[in-house]
Design an enzyme around this catalytic site. Structure first.
Site, PDB file in Angstrom:
ATOM      1  N   LYS A  30       0.861  -1.191   0.000  1.00  0.00           N
ATOM      2  CA  LYS A  30       0.000   0.000   0.000  1.00  0.00           C
ATOM      3  C   LYS A  30       0.889   1.229   0.000  1.00  0.00           C
ATOM      4  O   LYS A  30       2.002   1.200   0.509  1.00  0.00           O
ATOM      5  CB  LYS A  30      -0.862   0.022   1.268  1.00  0.00           C
ATOM      6  CG  LYS A  30      -2.075   0.918   1.144  1.00  0.00           C
ATOM      7  CD  LYS A  30      -3.162   0.191   0.408  1.00  0.00           C
ATOM      8  CE  LYS A  30      -4.456   0.943   0.383  1.00  0.00           C
ATOM      9  NZ  LYS A  30      -5.570   0.021   0.116  1.00  0.00           N
TER      10      LYS A  30
HETATM   11  N1  GLU Z   1      -7.139   0.343  -3.059  1.00  0.00           N
HETATM   12  C1  GLU Z   1      -7.966  -0.780  -3.313  1.00  0.00           C
HETATM   13  C2  GLU Z   1      -8.001  -1.699  -2.119  1.00  0.00           C
HETATM   14  O1  GLU Z   1      -7.847  -1.282  -1.000  1.00  0.00           O
HETATM   15  C3  GLU Z   1      -7.615  -1.480  -4.611  1.00  0.00           C
HETATM   16  C4  GLU Z   1      -6.268  -2.100  -4.645  1.00  0.00           C
HETATM   17  C5  GLU Z   1      -5.876  -2.628  -6.028  1.00  0.00           C
HETATM   18  O2  GLU Z   1      -6.693  -2.633  -6.919  1.00  0.00           O
HETATM   19  O3  GLU Z   1      -4.714  -3.029  -6.155  1.00  0.00           O
HETATM   20  O4  GLU Z   1      -8.286  -2.858  -2.213  1.00  0.00           O
END
Ligand code: GLU
Length: 476
Positions: free
Chosen positions: A107
């Site tokens: 993240k």
């Molecule tokens: N930000 C989104 C999540 O928390 C999507 C992550 C992604 O598509 O890699 O799942």
């Protein structure tokens, strides 16, 4: 989050993880290896804006590399901090494992209030952040693939993809370095609404099993259910829209940053969204009661509560007063570990974040595969499929004529049956299948194991088992 006497977000995720592994038989060393966050890179960079240099702080955290690339969004918010990105990266590991998206967890975040900058400034900032990450392989098609999260969307992903391509001019797979891109920049149909769609599919699957409905003390189907949604951003808006337009649910409450709207007869989601876009908030929206204290609306009577905004909004201070018998966590970490315990004791059923909002990363997976295969889904099969269906229809019509059966296929049937699937339909089918199968894997554990009280623990068990198997296969 960060309330007095409550653990931080990351500690909260660790506590939930610990509850689950206590029921497993993992070697202690492996348990620790899975729990810890592998690395967090902090970057501080300057951008010249409005005649002076402004310094920004960003992070990219990698929780687990048991599978690569690692995957997870990039968030733009002033509240971004290391503890938060590490918690979110851990949730990505478990989420990807649960829904069988072949990624590790990561993240990123940038401490910024995006509303304070115009589009050109945001582009300069995003490109610079992307440059800093890409040069350390923290953006890379086979190592680390970001996506949108709070405060970012298609536009930012397009800038990131372009920045990566400029730095890697001969990489034929450059587009696969990030997902959530616009369609014209290598994106996939259905990615924008994917997380909201996933919430809808999750609830549909929940309502397919009478045992689950009963556990929540509910009856019937989604039709007519009263729903309160917190946050009408990308996820909350799409979930509320689909559930009200397609499943007959009634959105009775919408909570936004400037208060809550309530209407027992149901709110028009499209109209509320339009109002927010125009006026910056829900204040003044006609056809509803507006109250300044948005958080109080979380405690209103309803059948389903959908927190779709931030982490930590249901905490030890308000958990006792939450009346909804069913909560579906469209946001990441909306219920703290302390609140989770209070709600569990009350019998509230919680469909956990790592499953409930996995629709986004699931369709990101499809987009990444599309980028690597350099072809749109359905391009080869669609017309061939139509031609074969046409053969069946022609044959049936010939037979009924020959046998003088006074029956013809209805034009509606023919139209539906003859059409071959396009990319959007295939994406929806893949997403629906993923949401069903992964729910079923949680449900089986929930019902079959006497020591598993809740869906969250079941979700952790299902996903940790898979992560552990990958580590073992690597010889760890
Ligand atoms: N930000 C989104 C999540 O928390 C999507 C992550 C992604 O598509 O890699 O799942």
């Amino acid at each position: 989050m960060g309330r007095v006497n409550e653990p931080s977000f990351r500690e909260s995720v660790d506590l939930m993880f610990n509850r689950a592994v206590a029921l497993m038989d993992l070697p202690p060393g492996l348990e620790e290896k899975i729990r810890v966050c592998n690395s967090t890179y902090t970057v501080r960079f300057g951008v010249r804006l409005r005649g002076q240099i402004q310094t920004f702080t960003g992070y990219r955290s990698v929780h687990s590399e048991h599978m690569e690339p690692v995957k997870g969004g990039i968030r733009y918010a002033l509240s971004v901090n290391q503890d938060e990105v590490e918690a979110l990266a851990a949730l990505m590991t478990y989420k990807c494992a649960l829904v069988e998206a072949p990624f590790g967890g990561s993240k990123g975040g940038l401490r910024i209030d995006p509303r304070q900058y115009d589009e050109h400034e945001l582009e300069l900032i995003t490109r610079r952040f992307a440059y800093e990450l890409a040069k350390r392989d923290l953006i890379h098609p086979s190592q680390n693939v970001p996506a949108p999260d709070m405060g970012t969307g298609e536009r930012e992903m397009a800038w990131i993809a372009d920045q990566y391509a400029r730095m890697n001019t001969t990489d034929i797979n450059a587009k696969a370095c990030v997902t959530g891109k616009p369609l014209n920049a290598g994106g996939i149909s259905g990615r924008v609404e994917a997380t909201g769609r996933g919430v809808q599919y999750a609830l549909r699957e929940f309502f397919r099993d009478p045992r689950d409905i009963e556990k929540a003390g509910l009856t019937g189907t989604l039709d007519g259910k009263r729903i309160i949604v917190q946050g009408l951003g990308n996820v909350g808006y799409h979930a509320a829209k689909f559930l009200s337009e397609e499943d007959g649910a009634r959105i009775v409450g919408i909570i936004e940053h400037d208060g809550a709207l309530y209407n027992a007869d149901g709110l028009d989601v499209e109209a509320v969204r339009g109002w927010i876009v125009k006026h910056g908030g829900v204040t003044g929206f006609p056809d509803a009661t507006h109250s300044i204290d948005g958080a109080a609306c979380l405690e209103e009577k309803c059948d389903i509560l959908i927190p779709a905004a931030m982490e930590g909004v249901i905490h030890m201070g308000n958990a006792k007063r939450i009346k909804a018998p069913l909560i579906i966590e469209a946001a990441n970490g909306p219920v703290t570990a302390g609140a989770d315990e209070i709600l569990r004791k009350k019998g509230t059923v919680i469909i956990p974040d790592m499953y409930a909002n996995a629709g986004g990363v699931t369709v990101s997976y499809f987009e990444w595969v599309k980028n690597l295969s350099h072809i749109r889904f359905g391009r080869m099969q669609r017309r061939q499929e139509e031609a074969r269906h046409q053969l069946v229809v022609d044959e049936l019509e010939k037979l009924s004529k020959a046998a003088a059966i006074p029956y013809t296929l209805s034009p509606e049937f023919k139209q539906k049956y003859l059409r071959g699937a396009d990319e959007l339909e295939l994406v929806r089918s893949g997403l629906d299948d993923t949401m069903r199968i992964s729910y079923q894997s949680m449900r089986d554990i929930w019902h079959d194991r006497a020591d598993v009280e809740d869906l969250r623990t079941a979700a952790y068990l299902a996903s940790i088992t898979k992560v552990a198997a990958s580590y073992r296969a690597k010889g760890l």
